[in-house]
Design a protein around this motif. Structure first.
Motif, PDB file in Angstrom:
ATOM      1  N   ILE A  27      10.743  -2.388  -4.700  1.00  0.00           N
ATOM      2  CA  ILE A  27       9.967  -3.558  -5.128  1.00  0.00           C
ATOM      3  C   ILE A  27      10.187  -4.717  -4.153  1.00  0.00           C
ATOM      4  CG2 ILE A  27       9.759  -5.315  -6.933  1.00  0.00           C
ATOM      5  CD1 ILE A  27      10.368  -2.978  -8.960  1.00  0.00           C
ATOM      6  N   ALA A  28      11.430  -4.921  -3.753  1.00  0.00           N
ATOM      7  CA  ALA A  28      11.733  -5.990  -2.787  1.00  0.00           C
ATOM      8  C   ALA A  28      10.995  -5.763  -1.476  1.00  0.00           C
ATOM      9  CB  ALA A  28      13.241  -6.069  -2.554  1.00  0.00           C
ATOM     10  N   ALA A  48       1.393 -14.440   3.616  1.00  0.00           N
ATOM     11  CA  ALA A  48       1.858 -15.815   3.391  1.00  0.00           C
ATOM     12  C   ALA A  48       1.294 -16.783   4.421  1.00  0.00           C
ATOM     13  CB  ALA A  48       3.377 -15.871   3.423  1.00  0.00           C
ATOM     14  N   PRO A  49       1.054 -18.006   4.001  1.00  0.00           N
ATOM     15  CA  PRO A  49       0.595 -19.036   4.939  1.00  0.00           C
ATOM     16  C   PRO A  49       1.626 -19.279   6.042  1.00  0.00           C
ATOM     17  CG  PRO A  49       0.453 -19.813   2.673  1.00  0.00           C
ATOM     18  CD  PRO A  49       1.182 -18.512   2.636  1.00  0.00           C
ATOM     19  N   LYS A  50       1.153 -19.744   7.156  1.00  0.00           N
ATOM     20  CA  LYS A  50       1.999 -19.961   8.324  1.00  0.00           C
ATOM     21  C   LYS A  50       3.228 -20.822   8.013  1.00  0.00           C
ATOM     22  CE  LYS A  50       1.825 -21.353  13.130  1.00  0.00           C
ATOM     23  NZ  LYS A  50       1.002 -21.776  14.244  1.00  0.00           N
ATOM     24  N   GLY A  79       7.103  -7.269   2.395  1.00  0.00           N
ATOM     25  CA  GLY A  79       6.046  -6.808   3.290  1.00  0.00           C
ATOM     26  C   GLY A  79       4.738  -7.527   3.043  1.00  0.00           C
ATOM     27  N   SER A  80       4.387  -7.670   1.773  1.00  0.00           N
ATOM     28  CA  SER A  80       3.154  -8.386   1.429  1.00  0.00           C
ATOM     29  C   SER A  80       3.230  -9.841   1.878  1.00  0.00           C
ATOM     30  CB  SER A  80       2.916  -8.322  -0.086  1.00  0.00           C
ATOM     31  OG  SER A  80       2.746  -6.986  -0.500  1.00  0.00           O
ATOM     32  N   LEU A 102       6.999  -2.252   5.702  1.00  0.00           N
ATOM     33  CA  LEU A 102       7.781  -2.539   4.499  1.00  0.00           C
ATOM     34  C   LEU A 102       7.027  -2.158   3.228  1.00  0.00           C
ATOM     35  CD1 LEU A 102       9.518  -5.908   5.405  1.00  0.00           C
ATOM     36  CD2 LEU A 102      10.656  -3.846   4.569  1.00  0.00           C
ATOM     37  N   VAL A 103       5.746  -2.466   3.166  1.00  0.00           N
ATOM     38  CA  VAL A 103       4.944  -2.093   1.994  1.00  0.00           C
ATOM     39  C   VAL A 103       4.943  -0.571   1.845  1.00  0.00           C
ATOM     40  CG1 VAL A 103       2.627  -2.052   1.001  1.00  0.00           C
ATOM     41  CG2 VAL A 103       3.526  -4.176   1.966  1.00  0.00           C
TER      42      VAL A 103
END
Length: 132
Positions: A54-55, A66-68, A60-61, A18-19
């Motif tokens: 951008i979305a 992100a935390p679990k 993707g990031s 995605l990124v």
């Protein structure tokens, strides 16, 4: 342990994809992505491509970093995003627009079947349960 490793690998791979796709929206593949924007979208095709790029970078990031405790929500958001952009793939097929090497009806039609795979991938790689 094996399922956890597979799920983690799948989530990170999807996030990286995605990124990369998002960056390509903003740079070298911008013209190609414009071919997928349906005529009925009220924004200019370039604005649509930039916004979706951008979305994709954000989603993707988030899939990667992100935390679990937030992964299931992010997976659901990614699945919704893949669902929301599906009309672009349909438009490319219906309007016979060449882009990304999809230069025949057969290739464009086959591409339509990738979207459900991406939706499922986003859903399952983040630990969401599927009643399918």
């Amino acid at each position: 342990m094996k399922n956890k490793t597979l799920r983690t690998t799948a989530r990170i791979a999807l996030g990286a994809g995605l990124v990369f796709a998002g960056i390509s929206h903003l740079t070298f593949a911008r013209k190609e992505f414009k071919a997928q924007v349906p005529d009925w979208i009220p924004l200019k095709p370039d604005d649509t491509v930039v916004s979706s790029g951008i979305a994709e970078i954000v989603l993707g990031s988030a899939l990667i970093l992100a935390p679990k405790k937030h992964r299931k929500t992010i997976g659901k958001a990614a699945a919704v995003f893949f669902t929301a952009i599906f009309p672009g793939n349909i438009s490319q097929y219906v309007n016979k627009r060449n882009a990304f090497g999809l230069d025949t009806d057969a290739k464009r039609f086959t591409r339509l079947f990738l979207q459900p795979v991406l939706i499922y991938w986003a859903w399952k790689s983040t630990g969401n349960k599927c009643n399918c």
